[in-house]
Scaffold this active site. Sequence first.
Site, short mmCIF file in Angstrom:
data_model
loop_
_atom_site.label_atom_id
_atom_site.label_comp_id
_atom_site.label_asym_id
_atom_site.label_seq_id
_atom_site.Cartn_x
_atom_site.Cartn_y
_atom_site.Cartn_z
N ARG A 1 -12.77 -4.02 -7.03
CA ARG A 1 -12.39 -4.80 -5.85
C ARG A 1 -13.62 -5.12 -5.00
O ARG A 1 -14.45 -4.24 -4.76
CB ARG A 1 -11.38 -3.96 -5.05
CG ARG A 1 -10.68 -4.70 -3.96
CD ARG A 1 -9.56 -3.84 -3.39
NE ARG A 1 -10.10 -2.69 -2.66
CZ ARG A 1 -9.45 -2.08 -1.67
NH1 ARG A 1 -8.24 -2.49 -1.32
NH2 ARG A 1 -9.98 -1.05 -1.05
N TYR B 1 -10.38 -0.18 11.07
CA TYR B 1 -11.63 0.27 10.43
C TYR B 1 -11.99 -0.60 9.23
O TYR B 1 -13.01 -0.39 8.60
CB TYR B 1 -11.53 1.74 9.99
CG TYR B 1 -10.27 2.09 9.22
CD1 TYR B 1 -10.16 1.80 7.88
CD2 TYR B 1 -9.18 2.66 9.87
CE1 TYR B 1 -9.00 2.09 7.18
CE2 TYR B 1 -8.01 2.97 9.17
CZ TYR B 1 -7.92 2.68 7.84
OH TYR B 1 -6.77 2.95 7.15
N LYS B 2 -11.13 -1.59 8.89
CA LYS B 2 -11.45 -2.49 7.78
C LYS B 2 -12.25 -3.68 8.35
O LYS B 2 -13.38 -3.51 8.75
CB LYS B 2 -10.17 -2.89 7.05
CG LYS B 2 -9.55 -1.67 6.34
CD LYS B 2 -8.18 -1.91 5.74
CE LYS B 2 -7.68 -0.61 5.09
NZ LYS B 2 -6.24 -0.63 4.80
N PHE C 1 0.87 -1.18 0.00
CA PHE C 1 0.00 0.00 0.00
C PHE C 1 0.91 1.23 0.00
O PHE C 1 1.86 1.30 0.76
CB PHE C 1 -0.87 -0.04 1.25
CG PHE C 1 -2.01 0.94 1.25
CD1 PHE C 1 -3.21 0.62 0.65
CD2 PHE C 1 -1.87 2.17 1.87
CE1 PHE C 1 -4.27 1.51 0.68
CE2 PHE C 1 -2.94 3.07 1.89
CZ PHE C 1 -4.13 2.74 1.30
N ASP D 1 2.47 -5.95 8.03
CA ASP D 1 1.30 -5.08 8.05
C ASP D 1 0.08 -5.97 7.86
O ASP D 1 -0.05 -6.67 6.83
CB ASP D 1 1.41 -4.02 6.94
CG ASP D 1 0.30 -2.98 7.07
OD1 ASP D 1 -0.80 -3.34 7.50
OD2 ASP D 1 0.55 -1.81 6.70
C1 LIG Z 1 -5.56 0.68 4.67
C2 LIG Z 1 -4.08 0.63 4.73
C3 LIG Z 1 -3.33 1.70 5.26
C4 LIG Z 1 -3.99 2.96 5.71
O1 LIG Z 1 -3.20 3.69 6.60
P1 LIG Z 1 -3.87 4.83 7.47
O2 LIG Z 1 -2.74 5.48 8.17
O3 LIG Z 1 -4.84 4.16 8.40
O4 LIG Z 1 -4.60 5.75 6.56
C5 LIG Z 1 -1.97 1.54 5.35
N1 LIG Z 1 -1.35 0.41 4.92
C6 LIG Z 1 -2.04 -0.61 4.39
C7 LIG Z 1 -1.31 -1.83 3.93
C8 LIG Z 1 -3.42 -0.53 4.26
O5 LIG Z 1 -4.09 -1.53 3.71
#
Ligand SMILES: *Cc1c(COP(=O)(O)O)cnc(C)c1O
Length: 395
Positions: free
Chosen positions: A354, A207-208, A111, A182
Amino acid sequence: MVLPKKHLFDLPDDVIYLDGNSLGALPRGAAERATDVIRKEWGGELIKAWNSADWISLPKRVGDQIATLIGAPAGSVATGDTLSIKVYQALAAGLKLRPDRKVILSDSGNFPTDLYMAQGLIDTIDKGYELRAPAPEDVIASISEEVAVVMLTQVDYRSGRLHDMDDITRRAHDAGAIMIWDLAHSAGAVPVDLTASNADFAVGCTYKYLNGGPGAPAFIYARPDVVGDVQAALAGWMGHDAPFAMELGYRPAMTTERLRVGTPPIVQLSILEQALKVWDGVSMEEVRAASIELSETFISEIEARCPQVTLASPRDASQRGSQVSFAFEHGYAAMQALIDRGVIGDFRAPDIMRFGFTPLYLDKNDVLRACEIMEDVLNGELWRDPKYQVKSRVT
Ligand SMILES: *Cc1c(COP(=O)(O)O)cnc(C)c1O
């Protein structure tokens, strides 16, 4: 126990929600909990609530709830801040643990924020560190004795491809590197056993698949035998061993609490504490089995009905997280047309449609209905309507 647990969620009647991988649904009781915290605790108790409502131990209580879902012992998971910040902290701590090495290894499927935070940290340190981000399938071959930290997201946010956590952690350790996972798309989606994997650090958001609501705090795990050597790059007072002693010098807490930074978001943590109750009595193995069944149904139905799209996720369910992606040239417009008809997924550039599968609040009928609607949208080219071509800021 029987899945789904739809009755524990507040979902609109006319929606099939296939985006719980991006923002989980609202658990019942969460809004009431937030109102109580705001009105009774904050409004009624004011600052006394830190003690009288035990706000002060809320971050740790929630960390312990999350720990049970990711195979971590109680006391090893701290909560707060955002995932981007937790990535930064884990990376900074990892680099300090390997002072003679200068490489952070990640992959190009990660990400973007994880890669941005790594590069930002490297630029701040300004001592010749380097970020390497090979293609995901080349990560294993890129682990070498130059690498200080391997930092990977277990489930690829675009394709859903799953990295083998145990195998890669072992290889990282064999090369003398620190391993950070992660778990953004893993926690609450696939069974994770952090203790068995022997990973040094893990981070994730809530939040996911954990349904903590927009902006819910992130979490960070440090292996209990490593945490004592962790230097906190963001040495905030909530990570101090005795925050209210107000000492002039920083003395870190002896547990993962040292990776906390500042005042915790109490309203959001209270919502999360309530949201995590839906996992009581649920086994992640059961969730995984249901997720695979829903995803397999979706793939076979879509492939049979919609020849325009191409599967962009691994075909083998054991190589996928809890999402399925299809590539389609007009994916953005097609997703808008689907959303207009109550099937909510999302779009990731350049051409990925997705769909997330959250067995707690989805069943096979939902999935079959979503497939019918997608067939209408694609075969009827309903996405050609000009109103679906307009890009919103959030896709
Ligand atoms: C959703 C996601 C994020 C989001 O990071 P935030 O700091 O919460 O906005 C970061 N890394 C990964 C791999 C994600 O899937």
